[in-house]
Design an enzyme around this catalytic site. Structure first.
Site, mmCIF file in Angstrom:
data_model
loop_
_atom_site.group_PDB
_atom_site.id
_atom_site.type_symbol
_atom_site.label_atom_id
_atom_site.label_comp_id
_atom_site.label_asym_id
_atom_site.label_seq_id
_atom_site.Cartn_x
_atom_site.Cartn_y
_atom_site.Cartn_z
ATOM 1 N N GLY A 287 0.785 -1.240 0.062
ATOM 2 C CA GLY A 287 -0.026 -0.050 0.095
ATOM 3 C C GLY A 287 0.679 1.281 -0.060
ATOM 4 N N HIS B 109 -1.487 1.787 9.095
ATOM 5 C CA HIS B 109 -0.267 2.588 8.640
ATOM 6 C C HIS B 109 -0.320 3.673 7.620
ATOM 7 C CE1 HIS B 109 4.416 2.465 8.020
ATOM 8 N NE2 HIS B 109 3.952 2.916 6.960
ATOM 9 N N GLU B 110 -0.991 3.392 6.687
ATOM 10 C CA GLU B 110 -1.121 4.331 5.275
ATOM 11 C C GLU B 110 -1.896 5.514 5.645
ATOM 12 O OE1 GLU B 110 1.058 4.075 3.297
ATOM 13 O OE2 GLU B 110 1.590 1.817 3.455
ATOM 14 N N HIS C 213 0.132 8.303 7.282
ATOM 15 C CA HIS C 213 0.643 9.294 6.546
ATOM 16 C C HIS C 213 0.119 10.293 6.029
ATOM 17 C CE1 HIS C 213 4.444 6.895 6.292
ATOM 18 N NE2 HIS C 213 4.153 5.875 5.554
ATOM 19 N N HIS D 82 7.766 7.421 8.825
ATOM 20 C CA HIS D 82 7.991 6.416 9.482
ATOM 21 C C HIS D 82 9.255 6.508 10.669
ATOM 22 C CE1 HIS D 82 7.832 4.818 5.130
ATOM 23 N NE2 HIS D 82 6.735 4.518 6.139
ATOM 24 N N ASP E 156 11.078 11.481 12.895
ATOM 25 C CA ASP E 156 9.821 11.286 12.644
ATOM 26 C C ASP E 156 9.074 12.478 13.220
ATOM 27 O OD1 ASP E 156 10.032 10.661 15.195
ATOM 28 O OD2 ASP E 156 8.572 8.888 15.000
ATOM 29 N N THR F 198 9.216 9.206 20.229
ATOM 30 C CA THR F 198 9.590 7.812 19.865
ATOM 31 C C THR F 198 11.058 7.560 19.965
ATOM 32 O OG1 THR F 198 9.672 8.851 17.627
ATOM 33 C CG2 THR F 198 7.696 7.899 18.307
ATOM 34 N N GLN G 168 15.692 5.267 15.847
ATOM 35 C CA GLN G 168 15.751 3.922 15.270
ATOM 36 C C GLN G 168 16.611 3.834 13.989
ATOM 37 O OE1 GLN G 168 12.034 1.825 15.487
ATOM 38 N NE2 GLN G 168 12.429 0.618 13.605
#
Length: 649
Positions: A202, A249-250, A253, A259, A272, A277, A280
């Protein structure tokens, strides 16, 4: 630029984002491909494609990001707002020879349940590893009324005779390229479900301040829905992408989430833009046991591989953070997608036997300008009721004048429409309101009067004002009487100021300096109609003042001027300047305040209107196109005979 540098300081404090960082580094085959030859997400690749087709989009994305961060800074409790329910429409495009692509209603229902649980943090697999985990106060419903006001279940389908495989070029979003057109993206979240070639799961579309007619998400049919709800199991949905987390998830956005690893390919330098967060290194392509560390977060609790914005398997993803929630809610509080929060798409239609209404007015068109005051109204009559409509009274008037009536008869089935031509009307020069409404459907009482009436505003501009015409913006009324203002985004626009002027004590100006969401935005002032034939050699003069910034960028706002001799039906450009051609003062390299011209930093501009001298009604408009640079000033507009052109010091 100066403001972007100051905003950068704010951005660093909010989450480490730097405008110099390229925000779309991820490539499908550059560490982001997951097991089984599946590509988890191609939003970054889609964004790159959009920017290749629209060179202004990269700046628009940066401006939007700055605006969102500024909004969050000013509204620290944004994630605690009341629940927003967003109408969703699912466009299913399938090959008629592959029944699995034509997913069932139950598969759709299972997906809506998943996103509601994920966004509400009511999912059964929620864990308590992370104290910053948070619900979002965002929920979704399948639309119950379509853009035309008809009842719907929020699902539409299109069968294709060949097995078309779509890609990230948005082909599925247009009927003309074998897909389905979007519903109004300010009223509905659009989901397209189709064949993406069996590898891509996707992609979504990041927002900007301009409404995009392709805004929404595209999901592979075999990754849409869940096998873990009460709606059953679906054989084409296979582990490890069988819990509907691709759509979660999509969607995110579309609400401006990046991400979680910052798309930096393991360098630990990306962000991000969420301070809660952990840093990473790269995308997760499996499901780890908690805790798990990497090269960017080397000690426990390590990386947040359970975050919906990672690439972990569906059974691993289970949380958003409070910072991510704040960003998503900020999008729903900022133009243009704040309109989703007030959409009526989730409200079911109440059907009564007798319910007629005027669904729209074709003539006079809304905000149209007509050279003649005589016109023939055309309205669209609609039967909203469950019984066939055979008669009704159509009532109409101009402004507060006497109501006229038309007795319509015919046969309209439920939701059917008919164009109805009414008696010719005449209006004087100026702005007017045309109102039309129904009554007495089938001789009875209308069961729902809220949809009876439509109303349009229009302007009649016959012979214009005689010349000479002058405007120095001295009156506190702005825009001046007889002028119109066009401010499409509802943000910064033309205004009056007394901080600068060439004569008198005021002028008009456009605040491009603080127009943080203004990249490429248009704001217009249109003068009243003028009779250019009233002088032998018409000419327009005006004073302008402007400068722009040279470092670290070299952009410029633009001033354009147009003329129309057919009451606004068509426009001809007669002036276009930007950059060094527009500037009246030296470009600026650094400062902390917008440009204010001195008395010597103005320039007199002269435009011959001789090609339009025969026009008895000519309209002239000033268009500012913002590039988020600096303030633009106008003063002392004069339209007169060439021999009478004034001079200024």
């Amino acid at each position: 630029m100066k403001k972007k540098l100051s905003l950068l300081i704010c951005a660093l404090s909010l989450g480490g984002f730097a405008f110099a960082q390229a925000p779309y580094k991820g490539k499908i085959l550059n560490g982001n491909q997951v097991p089984g030859n599946k590509v988890r997400c191609a939003t970054d690749e889609h964004e790159t494609w959009l920017q290749q087709n629209d060179p202004s989009r990269a700046q628009a994305r940066q401006d939007y990001e700055a605006n969102i961060q500024s909004y969050i800074a000013a509204h620290p409790n944004e994630q605690n707002r009341s629940t927003i329910t967003i109408p969703v429409v699912v466009h299913i495009v399938y090959y008629t020879g592959a029944p699995a692509q034509n997913i069932s209603d139950n598969q759709v229902f299972s997906q809506i349940q998943v996103v509601n649980e994920d966004y509400g943090r009511t999912n059964s697999d929620v864990n308590t590893h992370w104290s910053q985990a948070s619900g979002t106060n965002i929920q979704f419903c399948l639309a119950q009324r379509d853009p035309n006001g008809n009842a719907t279940n929020g699902i539409e389908r299109r069968g294709l005779s060949s097995n078309v495989s779509f890609s990230t070029n948005d082909g599925v979003k247009h009927y003309s390229s074998n897909g389905l057109d979007a519903w109004d993206p300010t009223r509905y979240m659009n989901i397209w479900v189709c064949n993406l070639g069996q590898s891509l799961l996707g992609y979504g579309e990041f927002p900007t301040t301009s409404v995009s007619q392709t805004f929404g998400v595209v999901i592979l049919y075999s990754a849409f829905g869940s096998n873990f709800t009460s709606y059953g199991t679906f054989s084409d949905i296979q582990s490890p992408y069988d819990r509907g987390r691709t759509t979660t998830h999509e969607f995110s956005h579309c609400f401006n989430l990046y991400h979680i690893w910052g798309d930096d390919n393991g360098s630990c330098s990306g962000s991000d833009n969420c301070s809660d967060t952990p840093n990473q290194g790269n995308a997760t392509t499996t499901c780890y046991s908690f805790p798990h560390t990497d090269n960017c977060s080397t000690s426990s609790p390590g990386i947040m591989f359970e975050n919906y914005m990672d690439y972990s398997y569906d059974n691993c993803l289970n949380l958003f953070t409070a910072g991510q929630s704040a960003r998503m809610n900020a999008v729903l509080s900022s133009a243009p997608y704040n309109a989703l929060a007030t959409s009526n798409g989730c409200q079911p239609l109440t059907t009564t036997p007798l319910d007629a209404g005027i669904s729209s007015i074709t003539t006079p068109a809304n905000n149209a300008t007509y050279c003649s005051g005589t016109f023939t109204p055309v309205v669209v009559l609609k039967n909203f009721g469950s019984s066939t409509l055979t008669s009704c009274v159509i009532n109409y008037k101009i402004d507060n004048n006497t109501v006229q009536t038309y007795n319509w008869s015919g046969s309209l089935a439920t939701n059917a429409t008919a164009n109805v031509t009414l008696s010719s009307q005449t209006a004087t020069n100026g702005t007017h309101t045309f109102t039309c409404y129904t009554s007495s459907p089938n001789g009875g009482t209308d069961g729902q009067t809220s949809n009876d009436q439509s109303q349009n505003t229009f302007t009649v501009s016959g012979t214009g004002q005689s010349l000479p015409y002058t405007q120095g913006f001295e009156s506190t009324t702005f825009v001046p009487t007889g002028w119109t203002l066009n401010n499409p985004d509802g943000s910064n626009t033309w205004a009056r100021t007394t901080t600068a002027h060439t004569s008198g004590s005021a002028c008009a100006f456009m605040d491009n300096w603080s127009y943080q969401t203004g990249n490429g935005q248009i704001d217009e002032m249109t003068m009243p109609a003028l009779n250019l034939s009233s002088v032998s050699n018409p000419v327009m003069t005006f004073q302008v003042a402007y400068t722009y910034w040279t470092v670290p960028y070299q952009y410029s706002d633009t001033l354009k001027i147009y003329i129309s001799t057919d009451c606004g039906a068509t426009w001809t450009q007669i002036y276009n300047k930007y950059g060094s051609n527009l500037q009246t003062a030296p470009p600026v390299s650094s400062t902390t305040s917008p440009f204010t011209p001195s008395s010597t930093q103005w320039r007199l501009e002269t435009i011959s209107l001789l090609p339009y001298q025969s026009a008895g009604s000519a309209m002239i408009k000033f268009r500012n196109i913002s590039d988020y640079e600096d303030d633009l000033y106008l003063d002392d507009i004069n339209i007169t005979n060439t021999t009478d052109v004034p001079t200024f010091n």
